[in-house]
Design a protein around this motif. Structure first.
Motif, short mmCIF file in Angstrom:
data_model
loop_
_atom_site.label_atom_id
_atom_site.label_comp_id
_atom_site.label_asym_id
_atom_site.label_seq_id
_atom_site.Cartn_x
_atom_site.Cartn_y
_atom_site.Cartn_z
N ALA A 83 -7.18 -5.72 -26.75
CA ALA A 83 -7.70 -5.04 -25.56
C ALA A 83 -6.44 -4.01 -25.31
N LYS A 84 -6.78 -2.98 -24.82
CA LYS A 84 -5.47 -1.88 -24.06
C LYS A 84 -5.45 -2.17 -22.90
N ARG A 85 -4.19 -2.44 -22.39
CA ARG A 85 -3.76 -2.76 -20.99
C ARG A 85 -3.03 -1.55 -20.43
N ILE A 86 -4.00 -0.94 -19.27
CA ILE A 86 -3.53 0.27 -18.62
C ILE A 86 -2.87 0.16 -17.47
N PRO A 87 -1.52 0.15 -17.34
CA PRO A 87 -0.85 -0.12 -16.15
C PRO A 87 -1.32 1.08 -14.95
N LEU A 88 -1.60 0.55 -13.68
CA LEU A 88 -1.92 1.38 -12.55
C LEU A 88 -0.61 1.70 -11.75
N GLN A 89 -0.11 2.81 -11.65
CA GLN A 89 1.01 2.97 -10.79
C GLN A 89 0.62 3.32 -9.48
N ALA A 90 1.18 2.59 -8.28
CA ALA A 90 0.79 3.15 -6.99
C ALA A 90 1.81 2.64 -6.13
N PRO A 91 2.40 3.75 -5.29
CA PRO A 91 3.41 3.33 -4.17
C PRO A 91 2.90 2.25 -3.42
N PRO A 92 3.74 1.60 -3.08
CA PRO A 92 3.35 0.15 -2.13
C PRO A 92 2.29 0.85 -0.87
N GLU A 93 2.55 1.79 -0.41
CA GLU A 93 1.67 1.96 0.78
C GLU A 93 0.16 2.41 0.47
N HIS A 94 0.13 2.70 -0.92
CA HIS A 94 -1.38 3.04 -1.36
C HIS A 94 -1.84 1.84 -2.07
N LEU A 95 -1.59 0.78 -2.17
CA LEU A 95 -1.97 -0.40 -3.23
C LEU A 95 -2.90 -1.03 -2.61
N ALA A 96 -3.07 -1.13 -1.16
CA ALA A 96 -4.23 -2.00 -0.63
C ALA A 96 -5.62 -0.85 -0.76
N ARG A 97 -5.42 0.35 -0.73
CA ARG A 97 -6.65 1.31 -0.73
C ARG A 97 -7.14 1.20 -2.03
N ILE A 98 -6.16 1.36 -3.10
CA ILE A 98 -6.49 1.38 -4.29
C ILE A 98 -7.21 0.00 -4.97
N THR A 99 -6.42 -1.13 -4.47
CA THR A 99 -6.99 -2.27 -4.83
C THR A 99 -8.69 -2.48 -3.97
N GLU A 100 -8.87 -2.12 -3.01
CA GLU A 100 -9.98 -2.16 -2.52
C GLU A 100 -11.09 -1.25 -2.99
N SER A 101 -10.90 -0.23 -3.43
CA SER A 101 -11.55 0.63 -4.20
C SER A 101 -12.22 0.16 -5.35
N ILE A 102 -11.11 -0.33 -6.12
CA ILE A 102 -11.50 -1.06 -7.47
C ILE A 102 -12.48 -2.24 -7.32
N ARG A 103 -12.19 -3.07 -6.19
CA ARG A 103 -12.88 -4.03 -5.94
C ARG A 103 -14.29 -3.46 -5.33
N SER A 104 -14.61 -2.64 -4.59
CA SER A 104 -15.87 -2.11 -4.40
C SER A 104 -16.61 -1.79 -5.61
N THR A 105 -15.79 -0.94 -6.39
CA THR A 105 -16.61 -0.56 -7.79
C THR A 105 -16.97 -1.81 -8.62
N VAL A 106 -16.03 -2.74 -8.68
CA VAL A 106 -16.35 -4.03 -9.46
C VAL A 106 -17.57 -4.77 -8.90
N ALA A 107 -17.62 -4.81 -7.78
CA ALA A 107 -18.72 -5.59 -6.96
C ALA A 107 -20.06 -4.75 -7.40
N LYS A 108 -20.02 -3.44 -7.54
CA LYS A 108 -21.18 -2.98 -7.85
C LYS A 108 -21.65 -3.34 -9.25
N ILE A 109 -20.59 -3.18 -10.20
CA ILE A 109 -20.86 -3.43 -11.54
C ILE A 109 -21.33 -4.99 -11.56
N ALA A 110 -20.72 -5.90 -11.04
CA ALA A 110 -21.03 -7.28 -11.15
C ALA A 110 -22.52 -7.60 -10.54
#
Length: 330
Positions: A83-110
């Motif tokens: 498996a290819k591991r793709i690091p996501l680079q994000a400034p600390p101030e954007h981390l919570a927003r990006i994490t929540e966006s991914i969680r929302s997408t994954v919730a839909k897929i799940a």
């Protein structure tokens, strides 16, 4: 008459176990690369871990089939081999927003995987996402506006993160539409040079393009769904037996009522309603595809239109049709 939707961009097959999905697609004769997984530090100072969902593609010169599976939260480091591991680079101030966006997408897929294992994604292709968004708005279709995402694309020089401009029709943005059959979007064409540089375009089964998506709906809902897709695609459907067909440039979307699904795809039943139940790929030689599938132990059937297909119950919930490429007949 010109249209802003010109082809199928991709369909998405959601599976509960990525390793099993990879094995299925390789047995089907698709050349598919190791899946890519985003890696993200959950908090500052923590090492990055697999997060969200992994995906990979069976790529063709102008379309692809996507294979998607969620990361196991109980064992996020258990990934398929290579498996290819793709690091996501994000400034600390954007981390919570990006994490929540991914969680929302994954919730839909799940939620899709919990509903049934199979096809849950249809993305349409356009040359101009802005023009498509304007037309959709004029048609009264709710959407989330044009956004840019990135997807990994394998090239001879390594994996590139390709920016993709798209319009989500099942977005949570204010005014966006709700699409009960799954995720529906319109994406801009990828650069031809980038697509041509992909190393996995030659498939043992001879597949060269994604040419059809089949949506099954309740009989009573068929007229309303047909009207929706007329607005999405900017064109009317035509009758083909009991089905309604929207012709694109070298591809098509077929709508069929649940009571008629077995007429066009013998033995098939929708796992839920509405649902994407099948897709078709064009192959250079259907005889070659048949031989490979038979050797790999797949049960095979023939559609009402004469296409060879692997039933959904042998392909993790998605009936897969193999159709002789029209380009070979010219």
């Amino acid at each position: 008459m010109s249209h802003d939707i010109d082809h199928l961009h991709h369909v998405g097959h959601v599976v509960r176990d990525m390793a099993g999905g990879l094995e299925l697609y390789r047995r089907l004769g698709f050349r598919i690369s190791p899946p890519a997984y985003p890696m993200l530090s959950r908090s500052q100072g923590e090492p990055p871990r697999p997060f969200g969902a992994g995906n990979t593609h069976a790529d063709f010169p102008r379309s692809f089939v996507e294979l998607v599976s969620c990361v196991d939260d109980d064992d996020p480091d258990r990934l398929p081999a290579n498996a290819k591991r793709i690091p996501l680079q994000a400034p600390p101030e954007h981390l919570a927003r990006i994490t929540e966006s991914i969680r929302s997408t994954v919730a839909k897929i799940a939620a899709c995987a919990a509903r049934f294992q199979g096809l849950h994604i249809l993305v349409l292709k356009t040359a101009d996402a802005d023009a498509a968004a304007r037309r959709l708005s004029a048609e009264g279709v709710g959407h989330g506006g044009v956004i840019t995402i990135r997807r990994p694309v394998d090239t001879a020089s390594g994996t590139q993160m390709e920016p993709v401009r798209l319009v989500e029709l099942d977005s949570d943005a204010p005014g966006a539409g709700q699409v009960p059959e799954g995720r529906l979007a319109v994406a801009e064409n990828s650069p031809a040079a980038l697509l041509a540089a992909q190393p996995h375009l030659e498939h043992p089964n001879g597949a060269v393009d994604l040419v059809e998506s089949v949506l099954c709906v309740a009989q009573a809902d068929l007229p309303e769904v047909e009207r929706r897709y007329e607005k999405y695609l900017g064109r009317p459907a035509r009758a083909e037996g009991p089905a309604r067909v929207f012709d694109l440039d070298g591809s098509r979307i077929t709508l069929v009522a649940d009571g008629d699904l077995g007429t066009i795809l013998p033995g098939e039943r929708a796992p839920a309603l509405p649902a994407f139940v099948a897709y078709a790929v064009a192959v250079r030689d259907v005889g070659v595809a048949r031989k490979l599938l038979e050797e790999n132990g797949f049960p095979l059937k023939v559609s009402a239109a004469g296409d060879l297909f692997v039933p959904a119950d042998a392909a993790l919930g998605a009936a897969i049709l193999f159709r002789e490429s029209r380009r070979n007949a010219i």
